[in-house]
Design a protein around this motif. Sequence first.
Motif, short mmCIF file in Angstrom:
data_model
loop_
_atom_site.label_atom_id
_atom_site.label_comp_id
_atom_site.label_asym_id
_atom_site.label_seq_id
_atom_site.Cartn_x
_atom_site.Cartn_y
_atom_site.Cartn_z
N ASN A 168 0.84 -1.19 0.00
CA ASN A 168 0.00 0.00 0.00
C ASN A 168 0.88 1.25 0.00
O ASN A 168 0.65 2.20 0.75
N ASP A 169 1.94 1.21 -0.83
CA ASP A 169 2.93 2.27 -0.85
C ASP A 169 2.98 2.94 -2.22
O ASP A 169 2.79 2.30 -3.26
N LEU A 170 3.31 4.21 -2.21
CA LEU A 170 3.63 4.96 -3.42
C LEU A 170 5.14 5.19 -3.41
O LEU A 170 5.68 5.68 -2.41
N ILE A 171 5.81 4.78 -4.48
CA ILE A 171 7.27 4.93 -4.53
C ILE A 171 7.70 5.51 -5.87
O ILE A 171 6.99 5.38 -6.87
N GLY A 172 8.85 6.15 -5.86
CA GLY A 172 9.42 6.66 -7.09
C GLY A 172 9.64 8.16 -7.06
O GLY A 172 9.56 8.81 -6.02
N MET A 173 9.95 8.69 -8.24
CA MET A 173 10.21 10.12 -8.39
C MET A 173 9.55 10.62 -9.66
O MET A 173 9.46 9.89 -10.65
N GLU A 174 9.12 11.86 -9.60
CA GLU A 174 8.54 12.50 -10.77
C GLU A 174 9.16 13.88 -10.92
O GLU A 174 9.30 14.61 -9.94
N VAL A 175 9.55 14.21 -12.15
CA VAL A 175 10.13 15.52 -12.47
C VAL A 175 9.35 16.08 -13.64
O VAL A 175 9.16 15.40 -14.65
#
Length: 153
Positions: free
Chosen positions: A55-62
């Motif tokens: 139930n996790d949100l992971i990562g990166m957004e640019v």
Amino acid sequence: MLNNGNSAAGKGPHGAAGVILALALLLLAATSARAEGPQYCTGTFSNMRYVQAGNDLIGMEVRIVLGERGFKAMIQSALGTPGDPVLVDAQIKGQAISFDVPAGRNERPGRFQGTITDQGISGALTYENGGQIPLNLPRRTSYWDDQAPFGGS
């Protein structure tokens, strides 16, 4: 105007053959320019994703945008939950891009340096302590474009 037979419409290098040659050269120039680099440096680059098992949100957004005083990068990272997005100056020269990443709940301070292509941004985030992590953010729509329900929960 009457055609007296001396028009350039069908004779000499300026006639139909000349027009075809000019069009071919324009097409070649446009194709060569496209092969040299990405068409746009602006856009959204993201590997942000939801992991159902934890139930996790992971990562990166640019997201790279053009502002009044040059390019800006909106950066958001998620390590279980999303951190607040931040807006920083981005330096872009040709296909090279760099920007500083400030400290935040989900991020240590550092500097990103990499390249932009039609497929995405790739490079490395170097932290102040010298540690480095590679980043490959595909060019795509934002994770948030269709994700957040009304009310924020």
